[in-house]
Design an enzyme around this catalytic site. Structure first.
Site, PDB file in Angstrom:
ATOM      1  N   GLY A   1      53.364  47.908  38.498  1.00 43.14           N
ATOM      2  CA  GLY A   1      52.054  47.934  39.632  1.00 43.14           C
ATOM      3  C   GLY A   1      52.299  47.170  40.384  1.00 43.14           C
ATOM      4  N   THR A   2      53.068  46.321  40.575  1.00 45.15           N
ATOM      5  CA  THR A   2      53.455  44.746  41.119  1.00 45.15           C
ATOM      6  C   THR A   2      54.901  45.457  42.322  1.00 45.15           C
ATOM      7  OG1 THR A   2      52.643  42.937  39.558  1.00 45.15           O
ATOM      8  CG2 THR A   2      54.404  42.302  40.949  1.00 45.15           C
TER       9      THR A   2
ATOM     10  N   ASN B   1      40.065  43.818  39.415  1.00 40.40           N
ATOM     11  CA  ASN B   1      40.693  43.607  37.506  1.00 40.40           C
ATOM     12  C   ASN B   1      39.711  42.312  37.492  1.00 40.40           C
ATOM     13  OD1 ASN B   1      42.162  42.283  40.750  1.00 40.40           O
ATOM     14  ND2 ASN B   1      43.167  40.903  38.488  1.00 40.40           N
TER      15      ASN B   1
ATOM     16  N   GLY C   1      51.467  51.588  34.532  1.00 42.99           N
ATOM     17  CA  GLY C   1      51.421  52.242  32.975  1.00 42.99           C
ATOM     18  C   GLY C   1      50.166  51.857  31.611  1.00 42.99           C
TER      19      GLY C   1
ATOM     20  N   THR D   1      68.775  53.280  37.277  1.00 34.31           N
ATOM     21  CA  THR D   1      68.435  54.648  36.180  1.00 34.31           C
ATOM     22  C   THR D   1      67.194  54.710  35.594  1.00 34.31           C
ATOM     23  OG1 THR D   1      70.962  54.125  36.006  1.00 34.31           O
ATOM     24  CG2 THR D   1      69.151  55.315  33.836  1.00 34.31           C
TER      25      THR D   1
ATOM     26  N   CYS E   1      47.643  36.568  35.141  1.00 34.72           N
ATOM     27  CA  CYS E   1      48.384  35.962  35.786  1.00 34.72           C
ATOM     28  C   CYS E   1      48.355  34.678  36.266  1.00 34.72           C
ATOM     29  CB  CYS E   1      49.282  37.134  37.627  1.00 34.72           C
ATOM     30  SG  CYS E   1      49.253  39.276  36.674  1.00 34.72           S
TER      31      CYS E   1
HETATM   32  N1  PLP Z   1      46.872  45.165  40.627  1.00 29.99           N
HETATM   33  C1  PLP Z   1      46.274  45.512  39.557  1.00 29.99           C
HETATM   34  C2  PLP Z   1      44.748  45.536  40.075  1.00 29.99           C
HETATM   35  C3  PLP Z   1      46.338  44.236  38.976  1.00 29.99           C
HETATM   36  O1  PLP Z   1      45.293  43.848  37.672  1.00 29.99           O
HETATM   37  C4  PLP Z   1      47.675  44.321  38.582  1.00 29.99           C
HETATM   38  C5  PLP Z   1      47.524  43.748  37.311  1.00 29.99           C
HETATM   39  O2  PLP Z   1      47.268  42.813  36.327  1.00 29.99           O
HETATM   40  C6  PLP Z   1      48.764  44.504  38.430  1.00 29.99           C
HETATM   41  C7  PLP Z   1      48.431  44.667  40.083  1.00 29.99           C
HETATM   42  C8  PLP Z   1      50.610  43.976  38.134  1.00 29.99           C
HETATM   43  O3  PLP Z   1      50.548  45.938  37.906  1.00 29.99           O
HETATM   44  P1  PLP Z   1      51.949  45.708  36.872  1.00 29.99           P
HETATM   45  O4  PLP Z   1      51.600  43.892  35.652  1.00 29.99           O
HETATM   46  O5  PLP Z   1      51.775  46.526  35.965  1.00 29.99           O
HETATM   47  O6  PLP Z   1      52.885  44.532  37.244  1.00 29.99           O
END
Ligand code: PLP
Length: 394
Positions: A77-78, A156, A205, A242, A330
């Protein structure tokens, strides 16, 4: 392996990460063992792997109501968030402003901080004490200098669902692109991007029962995109490197399974969440729900226990085998109250004692009872030794 075995876990931290669905694991396994070919190779041993990436792309597109060509696989996601923001700045070179909310995930907030240091203008939209976006301020902040508006779809920490379509329209009225971080939304509530104004959307994922290390950036067909990772021609030249084939296949399957469980989760998981919340509020004094109870994803509740430390609650829960969280994963390790609760103006003495419970389809009512049974004496004990609580009582 360096895993310490412990008692059976009651896992209610699904916004941090989720258990891989057994069906998803079965689907990905052959791509870690038998089918290890490189999808870019010319021979059939690689080509058959490439076909499975395309199948996964269709499965993801189906869950989102998108077209397969709009799906770009990433590592998380990041990465998807970074790719969206940086691309918008590269394609809109005449504009140098980004509008975000104060309650974004660090994947957006810290990127914005870095961009501010590089000279970009960053506007952070405030929220009210239920964590709802201040739409009047948002409308004022979006202007003709704005390249991108990025507001998360669901938060989140508190689970709030934000009015992303309305925000996308305001962005477009000012000629800006709109991106949403839907990492906590996909798989939890229905999404149909066909009838949407969203230009880019991030998902991850490991938040929907696929493994860690795979994500997606949805890029609407007519939206220009400049790559973040430069190199080979993978992902139609939009993301070099890849492909993480097994995880991509897993994510495709996880999206298919999520579609099947969507109704169940919105009914049964929501009912369990509401049951847990109600029992906690009824049986423990001076507790409150943080967030907007009228517009939340079905699996999340964030509860403030006045006058104690969230970390101490988590330690006592951990002893009873309960895995919950006191903010976003985080920021765990920092004793600062969560930036989301601070943005909401939650008093320090309550923000500190806030715990997020985020459920999944694997949770049961017995587990909810175990949590309440553990919390009642734990909170009483912590309040007994809390100077804030004792001063308050006098
Ligand atoms: N965005 C939100 C709202 C999230 O809750 C998170 C993960 O906690 C992320 C982004 C980051 O996702 P990833 O852990 O796949 O990098």
């Amino acid at each position: 392996m360096v895993i310490e075995m412990q008692q059976k876990i009651v896992y209610v931290d699904n916004n941090a990460t989720t258990q891989v669905d057994p069906e998803v694991f079965e689907e990905m396994k052959p791509f870690l063992t038998e089918y290890y070919g490189n999808p870019s190779s010319i021979y059939r041993f690689g080509g058959q792997v490439a076909k499975n990436i395309e199948k996964a792309r269709e499965q993801v597109a189906d869950l989102l109501g998108a077209e397969p060509c709009e799906i770009m696989f990433t590592s998380c996601g990041t990465e998807s968030d970074s790719a969206a923001v940086l691309s918008a700045l590269k394609v809109c070179t005449k504009r140098n402003k980004i509008v975000i909310s104060k309650v974004e995930h660090p994947a957006i907030l810290n990127l914005a901080k870095e961009l501010r240091d590089k000279g970009y203008k960053i506007a952070e939209v405030p929220v009210d004490n239920h964590g709802r976006i201040n739409m009047a301020r948002l409308t004022e902040m979006i202007d003709t200098e704005t390249a991108l508006v990025s507001v998360m779809w669901a938060n989140n920490e508190i689970g709030n669902i934000y009015p992303v379509e309305e925000i996308a329209k305001i962005a477009h009225d000012n000629g800006a692109l709109f991106h949403t971080d839907a990492v906590q939304t996909v798989g939890k509530i229905p999404i149909n991007l066909k009838t949407s104004k969203i230009d880019m959307l991030s998902l991850s994922g490991h938040k929907l029962h696929a493994p860690k290390g795979v994500g997606v950036l949805y890029i609407r067909k007519n939206v220009r995109f400049k790559p973040f990772l430069i190199g080979g021609h993978q992902e139609s030249g939009r993301r070099a490197g890849t492909e993480n084939v097994a995880s991509i296949v897993a994510l495709g399957k996880a999206c298919e399974v999520a579609g099947k469980y969507m109704e169940y989760e919105n009914r049964e998981v929501k009912e369990l969440r509401d049951y847990l919340e109600k029992r906690i509020l009824e049986s423990i004094p001076k507790t409150r729900v943080n967030g907007d109870i009228h517009s939340r994803v079905p699996n999340t509740t964030n509860i403030g226990f006045d006058m104690i430390e969230g970390e101490s609650i988590l330690l006592l829960l951990d002893r009873a085998g309960i895995a919950a969280s006191s903010g976003s994963a985080c920021t765990t390790g920092s004793l600062e109250p969560s930036h989301v609760l601070r943005a909401m103006g939650i008093p320090y003495t309550s923000a500190h004692g806030s715990v997020r419970f985020s459920l999944s389809r694997y949770n049961t009512k017995d587990e909810m009872d175990h949590i309440v049974k553990t919390l009642i004496p734990a909170i009483a004990r912590l309040r007994e030794i809390s100077p804030y609580w004792n001063n308050e009582e006098k």
